[in-house]
Design an enzyme around this catalytic site. Structure first.
Site, PDB file in Angstrom:
ATOM      1  N   CYS A 120      -5.014  -3.381   8.598  1.00 58.27           N
ATOM      2  CA  CYS A 120      -3.897  -2.661   7.965  1.00 58.27           C
ATOM      3  C   CYS A 120      -4.330  -1.210   7.878  1.00 58.27           C
ATOM      4  O   CYS A 120      -5.344  -0.905   7.229  1.00 58.27           O
ATOM      5  CB  CYS A 120      -3.604  -3.222   6.575  1.00 58.27           C
ATOM      6  SG  CYS A 120      -2.433  -2.188   5.633  1.00 58.27           S
ATOM      7  N   ARG A 135       0.808  -1.206   0.000  1.00 52.77           N
ATOM      8  CA  ARG A 135       0.000   0.000   0.000  1.00 52.77           C
ATOM      9  C   ARG A 135       0.847   1.263   0.000  1.00 52.77           C
ATOM     10  O   ARG A 135       0.604   2.192  -0.761  1.00 52.77           O
ATOM     11  CB  ARG A 135      -0.936   0.020   1.222  1.00 52.77           C
ATOM     12  CG  ARG A 135      -2.150  -0.889   1.113  1.00 52.77           C
ATOM     13  CD  ARG A 135      -1.828  -2.372   1.057  1.00 52.77           C
ATOM     14  NE  ARG A 135      -1.082  -2.823   2.234  1.00 52.77           N
ATOM     15  CZ  ARG A 135      -0.372  -3.952   2.272  1.00 52.77           C
ATOM     16  NH1 ARG A 135      -0.265  -4.732   1.207  1.00 52.77           N
ATOM     17  NH2 ARG A 135       0.257  -4.318   3.371  1.00 52.77           N
ATOM     18  N   THR A 180      -2.663   1.532   6.604  1.00 49.92           N
ATOM     19  CA  THR A 180      -2.387   2.207   5.341  1.00 49.92           C
ATOM     20  C   THR A 180      -3.443   1.862   4.293  1.00 49.92           C
ATOM     21  O   THR A 180      -3.764   2.687   3.425  1.00 49.92           O
ATOM     22  CB  THR A 180      -0.980   1.846   4.833  1.00 49.92           C
ATOM     23  OG1 THR A 180      -0.038   2.014   5.898  1.00 49.92           O
ATOM     24  CG2 THR A 180      -0.572   2.753   3.683  1.00 49.92           C
ATOM     25  N   CYS A 198       0.240   1.713  12.825  1.00 51.67           N
ATOM     26  CA  CYS A 198       0.592   0.696  11.841  1.00 51.67           C
ATOM     27  C   CYS A 198       0.482  -0.635  12.560  1.00 51.67           C
ATOM     28  O   CYS A 198       0.931  -0.769  13.710  1.00 51.67           O
ATOM     29  CB  CYS A 198       2.006   0.905  11.309  1.00 51.67           C
ATOM     30  SG  CYS A 198       2.584  -0.444  10.250  1.00 51.67           S
ATOM     31  N   LYS A 252       8.379  -6.361   9.732  1.00 55.27           N
ATOM     32  CA  LYS A 252       7.947  -7.090   8.529  1.00 55.27           C
ATOM     33  C   LYS A 252       8.985  -8.126   8.088  1.00 55.27           C
ATOM     34  O   LYS A 252       8.638  -9.152   7.495  1.00 55.27           O
ATOM     35  CB  LYS A 252       7.664  -6.117   7.384  1.00 55.27           C
ATOM     36  CG  LYS A 252       6.285  -5.451   7.450  1.00 55.27           C
ATOM     37  CD  LYS A 252       6.035  -4.596   6.226  1.00 55.27           C
ATOM     38  CE  LYS A 252       4.653  -3.952   6.233  1.00 55.27           C
ATOM     39  NZ  LYS A 252       3.559  -4.918   6.030  1.00 55.27           N
ATOM     40  N   THR A 266       3.263   4.475   8.868  1.00 56.59           N
ATOM     41  CA  THR A 266       4.059   4.415   7.643  1.00 56.59           C
ATOM     42  C   THR A 266       4.094   5.774   6.940  1.00 56.59           C
ATOM     43  O   THR A 266       3.262   6.642   7.197  1.00 56.59           O
ATOM     44  CB  THR A 266       3.479   3.386   6.655  1.00 56.59           C
ATOM     45  OG1 THR A 266       2.166   3.814   6.261  1.00 56.59           O
ATOM     46  CG2 THR A 266       3.416   1.996   7.271  1.00 56.59           C
TER      47      THR A 266
END
Length: 239
Positions: free
Chosen positions: A83, A48, A85, A194, A165, A125
């Site tokens: 999520c 994204r 974003t 996030c 991640k 993010t």
């Protein structure tokens, strides 16, 4: 009982943690009192942030809509997307998916307003920060939004992408550096904006004055589906 659909895999570990949170937050004495969920885990959905910042031409919207329509056809009552974003695409998603999608950004801002917070720090993010997802909702409710400096935002992205991640240990010195910056600039509460940052709160001691947007999403998912939330989650702001 109402049920919940989940557009998952954004990322996969965050989706697994969201499921865990929903279960932990539900006041239930047996399996049958927990929430029925249908989870589609699609980590193949394009990134994204890369798309929002123009670093990739792969638009994640079409795949998210496809998954959302599948969930609608499964007759879920609400859809959650763990999520943040991805909420950049919220309006377009809701236009094309008939089932109500829980907006975790709006719900987090509303929660803070209800708890009389006036100045809100944001860790998120680059895509979330630059698109002003949280800033717009926070300011619309009369609160002030505080974001990291460019240098501190680099640390946030490093923690999210190169550590969480990547399934590597988190350098908490970077996290603490951003935390101190936001607090020194007046943040009363800092949003972990996030879902990878949610995993840091799960595994580390972050200290007082944080709210995890994914905990807000989990709490609202349970309550909107007409199940009781445990009293230990009455206050989601860390003390």
């Amino acid at each position: 009982m109402k049920n919940l659909g989940v557009i998952g895999g954004l990322g996969p570990i965050a989706t697994a943690y969201f499921l865990e949170l929903v279960i932990k937050m539900t006041e239930a004495s047996c399996d049958q009192e927990h929430l029925d969920m249908i989870i589609y885990n699609y980590p193949s959905i394009p990134d994204r942030t890369s798309y929002i910042l123009g670093k990739s031409e792969k638009n994640p919207l079409d795949k998210m809509v496809e998954v959302g329509i599948k969930l609608h056809n499964e007759n879920v009552n609400f859809i959650a997307i763990p999520c943040i974003t991805a909420h950049y695409f919220y309006a377009d998603l809701q236009k094309q998916i008939q089932t109500p999608i829980i907006n975790m950004v709006k719900e987090t801002a509303k929660y803070l307003r209800q708890h009389n917070v006036k100045r809100v720090g944001i860790m998120a993010t680059d895509g979330t920060i630059q698109s002003k997802l949280f800033q717009k909702e926070i300011e619309a409710l009369g609160m002030e939004a505080i974001i990291p400096s460019k240098e501190k935002q680099v640390l946030v992205m490093d923690v999210i992408y190169n550590e969480v991640k990547a399934n590597k240990p988190v350098d908490m010195h970077k996290f603490e550096s951003v935390k101190e910056y936001l607090q020194e600039n007046g943040a009363e509460v800092i949003i972990l904006g996030c879902t990878e940052l949610s995993l840091i709160k799960r595994d580390e001691e972050v200290g007082p004055g944080f709210i995890d947007a994914m905990e807000v999403l989990a709490m609202r998912s349970v309550s909107l589906c007409d199940l009781p939330v445990k009293h230990e989650f009455d206050n989601l702001i860390t003390v």
